[in-house]
Design an enzyme around this catalytic site. Sequence first.
Site, PDB file in Angstrom:
ATOM      1  N   LYS A  68       0.825  -1.216   0.000  1.00 52.05           N
ATOM      2  CA  LYS A  68       0.000   0.000   0.000  1.00 52.05           C
ATOM      3  C   LYS A  68       0.853   1.258   0.000  1.00 52.05           C
ATOM      4  O   LYS A  68       2.030   1.254   0.337  1.00 52.05           O
ATOM      5  CB  LYS A  68      -0.944  -0.012   1.199  1.00 52.05           C
ATOM      6  CG  LYS A  68      -2.037  -1.061   1.023  1.00 52.05           C
ATOM      7  CD  LYS A  68      -3.309  -0.686   1.680  1.00 52.05           C
ATOM      8  CE  LYS A  68      -4.384  -1.657   1.232  1.00 52.05           C
ATOM      9  NZ  LYS A  68      -5.554  -1.600   2.050  1.00 52.05           N
ATOM     10  N   ARG A 121      -4.257  -9.956   4.693  1.00 56.15           N
ATOM     11  CA  ARG A 121      -4.699  -9.941   3.302  1.00 56.15           C
ATOM     12  C   ARG A 121      -3.491  -9.497   2.492  1.00 56.15           C
ATOM     13  O   ARG A 121      -3.001  -8.387   2.653  1.00 56.15           O
ATOM     14  CB  ARG A 121      -5.864  -8.967   3.137  1.00 56.15           C
ATOM     15  CG  ARG A 121      -6.462  -8.974   1.759  1.00 56.15           C
ATOM     16  CD  ARG A 121      -7.726  -8.108   1.775  1.00 56.15           C
ATOM     17  NE  ARG A 121      -8.349  -8.115   0.483  1.00 56.15           N
ATOM     18  CZ  ARG A 121      -8.153  -7.182  -0.453  1.00 56.15           C
ATOM     19  NH1 ARG A 121      -7.358  -6.157  -0.207  1.00 56.15           N
ATOM     20  NH2 ARG A 121      -8.753  -7.263  -1.604  1.00 56.15           N
TER      21      ARG A 121
END
Length: 188
Positions: A126, A160
């Site tokens: 991210k 995840r």
Amino acid sequence: DTRHAEVARACLEAGAAIVNDVSGFRDPAMVDVARGCDAGLVVMHMQGEPATMQDAPVYEDVVREVSTWLQQATEACVASGIARGRLVLDPGFGFGKTIEHNYELLAHLEEFRVFELPLLVGVSRKSMIYRLLGTTPQEALNGTTVLDTICLLKGADILRVHDVREAVETVKIVEAMNAARSALIANN
């Protein structure tokens, strides 16, 4: 991973075992889909809508506000007839949050254990990693592994990820450390 009831329904019919609603089951149609299946349900926090969530996210206290939202979303799911034991919580790293908000959530991640529900985190590659480090998503594997480790140490139950092998190795190392710690405590 959707916020659209028709997509979730089609995935469940195709054999999906988990519905990850990135809008936290705000849509009554998604709640109906959830009520009508036996899949696990990820309730994720997201401020705003996907198209605009990163325009200018604002919180007075991101940890408190995300926590309150998750509590309310959990209560709404249960009140609608969804068994609490099917729920998994996700504070929504990167979804309507600045880099600073994300690191504040990370610093206080263990506080989300108060709900006594499994905690899922998705920090893989991210922007909170690659922007901080001045790299690209493709170069963010090392930072991802560091954040995955921190998340596990702070109480995350589920990661995840994009890089499965590296995440499995991270989990094994943290589990070995936790087992060693437990053995030491048991022997004293």
